[in-house]
Design a protein around this motif. Structure first.
Motif: not given
Ligand SMILES: [Zn+2]
Ligand SMILES: [Zn+2]
Length: 262
Positions: A65-67, A95-97, A157-159, A207-209
């Motif tokens: 669950t995303h922040p 993730g992403e958390i 650590m994404h993006c 990409t985080d597309c």
């Protein structure tokens, strides 16, 4: 071969042409996509991400669950996400958390509590974590230090768009740093300077597309095939041939998820 370490292609943005998007990625040399499920943990979005991964040999899933949605994470959500993560071999990360104090879509204290809660769940399942952090560097580093560092599990650590200090701290904590299309943007001089110094064995590309489309495709919807442009930018920055850079980052991804990749 390239790996898109972080994509969101299960969502409605890709409903019209998802199969073509996946085919274009393969044609561009993308050998694997880690599709990250986000959204309301009660709403079925995470199930959708896992189903997509189960339909394609070269797509994997992360659930969490995303922040932004931390306020929706409760015991029922815990049970649902846990079940998904534990029951599908295609789920390779939690993730992403993390923390997002830029948008503050969930109250900060709730974000902190839910971040720590999900780190515990990932540890219990021995799953690597994917971290999203924005304008919350000190808090993120502190929580990872106290709730994750002694797990001996890897994380991403994404993006990455943070400071040199955060990059250093993350590397010290055993994390890999994943760069997105942001690194290709004209104004990203500072980020490129950081990317130049990340140890090669900790580098990943994503990409985080559908967001953050790299140059030269700015203005279009982003898609996994464009991860090649992120790689091209970073390879040039590091003075490495594109093929070699692809080999290194693909190898790095394999090291993080070695026990889980088919
Ligand atoms: Zn994110
Ligand atoms: Zn994302």
């Amino acid at each position: 071969m390239f790996i898109d370490s972080h994509a969101h292609i299960d969502g409605p943005e890709f409903d019209a042409d998802r199969d073509e998007v996946i085919r274009r990625a393969r044609d561009a040399g993308v050998s694997a996509i880690l599709n990250v499920g986000t959204g309301d943990p009660h709403g079925g979005a995470l199930e959708r991400a896992v189903e997509l991964a189960e339909r394609h040999a070269d797509i994997y899933a992360a659930v969490g669950t995303h922040p932004h949605d931390a306020r929706l994470f409760d015991e029922r959500a815990e049970e649902r996400v846990w079940k998904l993560a534990a029951s599908s071999p295609k789920v390779i990360a939690w993730g992403e958390i993390g923390l997002d104090f830029h948008y503050d879509n969930s109250p900060r204290q709730v974000q902190i509590d839910v971040f720590q809660w999900q780190l515990r769940l990932a540890r219990d399942l021995s799953l690597p974590v994917i971290i999203h952090t924005r304008e919350a560097e000190a808090e993120t580093a502190e929580i990872l230090q106290s709730h994750w560092a002694d797990s001996n599990l890897p994380g991403i650590m994404h993006c990455f768009s943070g400071s040199a200090e955060l990059a250093e701290k993350a590397i010290e904590l055993g994390f890999s740093i994943s760069f997105s299309g942001i690194v290709t943007f004209k104004k990203a001089e500072e980020l490129r300077a950081i990317a130049k110094r990340v140890p090669l064995d900790r580098l990943l590309i994503e990409t985080d597309c559908p967001y953050l489309t790299p140059i030269p495709y700015r203005g279009k919807r982003n898609e996994p095939a464009y991860v090649v442009e992120v790689a091209r930018c970073l390879a040039e920055l590091r003075g490495i041939e594109l093929e070699e850079f692809a080999r290194i980052t693909t190898h790095n991804f394999g090291t993080i998820f070695k026990s889980r990749l088919g």
